[in-house]
Design an enzyme around this catalytic site. Structure first.
Site, short mmCIF file in Angstrom:
data_model
loop_
_atom_site.label_atom_id
_atom_site.label_comp_id
_atom_site.label_asym_id
_atom_site.label_seq_id
_atom_site.Cartn_x
_atom_site.Cartn_y
_atom_site.Cartn_z
N MET A 30 -0.33 26.32 10.66
CA MET A 30 -1.35 25.32 11.01
C MET A 30 -1.18 24.89 12.47
O MET A 30 -1.71 23.87 12.89
CB MET A 30 -1.28 24.12 10.08
CG MET A 30 -1.63 24.51 8.63
SD MET A 30 -2.35 23.18 7.67
CE MET A 30 -1.02 21.99 7.68
N GLU A 35 10.18 25.81 16.70
CA GLU A 35 11.13 26.92 16.50
C GLU A 35 11.12 27.46 15.06
O GLU A 35 11.47 28.61 14.84
CB GLU A 35 12.56 26.52 16.91
CG GLU A 35 12.81 26.53 18.40
CD GLU A 35 12.67 27.91 19.06
OE1 GLU A 35 13.03 28.93 18.45
OE2 GLU A 35 12.18 27.96 20.20
N GLY A 36 10.73 26.63 14.09
CA GLY A 36 10.62 27.13 12.71
C GLY A 36 9.55 28.20 12.63
O GLY A 36 9.79 29.31 12.14
N HIS A 37 8.34 27.88 13.15
CA HIS A 37 7.27 28.87 13.16
C HIS A 37 7.69 30.10 13.98
O HIS A 37 7.41 31.24 13.60
CB HIS A 37 6.02 28.29 13.83
CG HIS A 37 5.45 27.08 13.17
ND1 HIS A 37 5.43 25.85 13.78
CD2 HIS A 37 4.84 26.91 11.97
CE1 HIS A 37 4.84 24.97 12.99
NE2 HIS A 37 4.47 25.58 11.88
N GLN A 61 -6.27 21.80 2.12
CA GLN A 61 -4.94 21.55 1.56
C GLN A 61 -4.43 20.14 1.86
O GLN A 61 -3.33 19.77 1.45
CB GLN A 61 -3.94 22.61 2.02
CG GLN A 61 -3.51 22.51 3.48
CD GLN A 61 -2.64 23.70 3.86
OE1 GLN A 61 -3.11 24.83 3.97
NE2 GLN A 61 -1.35 23.47 4.06
N GLN A 151 11.11 29.10 4.09
CA GLN A 151 11.77 28.59 2.89
C GLN A 151 11.77 27.06 2.88
O GLN A 151 11.96 26.44 1.86
CB GLN A 151 13.19 29.15 2.84
CG GLN A 151 14.01 28.76 1.64
CD GLN A 151 13.39 29.26 0.35
OE1 GLN A 151 12.67 30.25 0.34
NE2 GLN A 151 13.66 28.57 -0.74
P1 AMP Z 1 2.81 24.91 8.76
O1 AMP Z 1 2.25 25.12 10.12
O2 AMP Z 1 3.55 23.63 8.59
O3 AMP Z 1 1.80 25.18 7.66
O4 AMP Z 1 3.91 26.03 8.57
C1 AMP Z 1 3.62 27.39 8.75
C2 AMP Z 1 4.78 28.22 8.26
O5 AMP Z 1 5.96 27.87 8.98
C3 AMP Z 1 5.07 27.96 6.76
O6 AMP Z 1 5.39 29.19 6.13
C4 AMP Z 1 6.26 27.04 6.84
O7 AMP Z 1 7.09 27.12 5.69
C5 AMP Z 1 6.99 27.59 8.06
N1 AMP Z 1 7.91 26.56 8.59
C6 AMP Z 1 7.61 25.26 8.88
N2 AMP Z 1 8.73 24.61 9.28
C7 AMP Z 1 9.74 25.51 9.24
C8 AMP Z 1 11.13 25.43 9.52
N3 AMP Z 1 11.72 24.31 9.94
N4 AMP Z 1 11.88 26.56 9.37
C9 AMP Z 1 11.30 27.72 8.96
N5 AMP Z 1 9.99 27.84 8.66
C10 AMP Z 1 9.22 26.76 8.80
#
Ligand code: AMP
Length: 302
Positions: A30, A35-37, A61, A151
């Site tokens: 989104m 760094e997670g993304h 959602q 995860q």
């Molecule tokens: P979002 O933009 O929040 O919908 O997240 C997009 C993707 O990034 C989803 O698969 C999340 O699970 C993943 N994601 C978000 N935060 C993290 C994180 N801290 N570590 C790893 N993956 C993440």
């Protein structure tokens, strides 16, 4: 890296990549990339010839009254970051491209969507219907070989796996480890809402998860007592929505931890809702530990 906004352009680009013999990795997000993304993008780039990142703040959602309007939108920064990490294509469609007039279909997964974040009092089933509908659409739009999810959203990964299996999607679902700040807080686009004081208190979520992992290592396997311990660690947060120890496959609550388990938490700090989880293994400590810099490339945890 090119940026496209329509399904037709997305398919044209992916057809060229496929014709060139490249495997396709899909990273749905989104936006407001952190760094997670970026760890998901890194993993896709390492495993595929062509990586497409999607940035779409999916309105369906969000629960009623949630932060849809306030949700951070940073397409220029996201584009630069995705390109820097080696993505080949960014797909950033407007809402009407994904949900044109007359759109009337919903993909709904039963069972595991009805617990934890999906519990009826949280109107979570509606949230997961929004997730599965948009992810099913992205899978059909992209026809990717692999799709990468974090995860950190453990229930979301489980729901998407269920959907992909039940509906015979060919795409391989890859779950990637949670990337954390130095104090253990899982990175999230919503962390930007926290004031400095709330940010301090938010560290309690990962501390609670790790204290449970520690107690398990010392031999405490009673889930109720482990949850009690977690609740005491969670005293700095404003509201604990849930802290549970569940089966990693079914997400059903466990009474005793006798094998692999997942500790899951959702809590509010100020007005911000945060979630986190940690894989547990009796007497061998936590399966995964906080790691801010170098997320271990590993397969699905659940
Ligand atoms: P979002 O933009 O929040 O919908 O997240 C997009 C993707 O990034 C989803 O698969 C999340 O699970 C993943 N994601 C978000 N935060 C993290 C994180 N801290 N570590 C790893 N993956 C993440």
């Amino acid at each position: 890296m090119r940026t496209v906004a329509t399904v037709a352009e997305l398919r044209d680009q992916l057809d060229v990549a496929r014709a060139g013999g490249l495997s396709i990795g899909l990273v749905p997000t989104m936006g407001a990339l952190h760094e997670g993304h970026l760890s998901l993008i890194d993993r896709s780039v390492a495993e595929n010839g062509f990586t497409v990142v999607t940035v779409f703040v999916n309105p369906t959602q969000f629960r009623p009254g949630e932060d849809l309007d306030a949700y951070p939108r940073k397409l220029a920064e996201d584009t630069a970051l995705a390109a820097e990490r080696g993505a080949d294509l960014l797909f950033a469609p407007p809402v009407e491209e994904v949900y044109p007039d007359g759109f009337a279909t919903s993909v709904s997964v039963g069972g595991i969507t009805e617990t934890l974040c999906g519990a009826p009092e949280r109107r979570g089933h509606q949230h997961f219907d929004g997730v599965t509908t948009v992810v099913a659409k992205l899978f059909n739009m992209a026809g990717a070989d692999r799709a990468y999810f974090g995860q950190k959203d453990a229930q979301q990964v489980a729901v998407i796996r269920r959907m992909a299996h039940d509906l015979n999607f060919r795409v391989q679902i890859v779950a990637c480890p949670t990337v954390r700040e130095a104090d253990g807080l899982a990175l999230s686009s919503r962390n930007a809402y926290l004031t400095p004081e709330e940010r301090q208190r938010a560290g309690a979520l990962s501390r609670a998860l790790h204290s449970v992992a520690g107690a398990l290592t010392e031999g405490e396997t009673d889930a109720a007592r482990l949850c009690e311990l977690a609740h005491s660690e969670l005293s700095p947060v404003d509201e604990v929505e849930y802290f549970e120890i569940v089966d990693p496959g079914t997400l059903e609550p466990l009474t005793t931890v006798g094998g692999p388990a997942l500790a899951v938490v959702a809590a509010r700090v100020g007005a911000t809702r945060l979630i986190d989880n940690l894989a547990l293994q009796p007497s061998t400590a936590a399966v995964s530990a906080p790691d801010t810099t170098n997320p271990t490339p590993q397969g699905a945890v659940i």
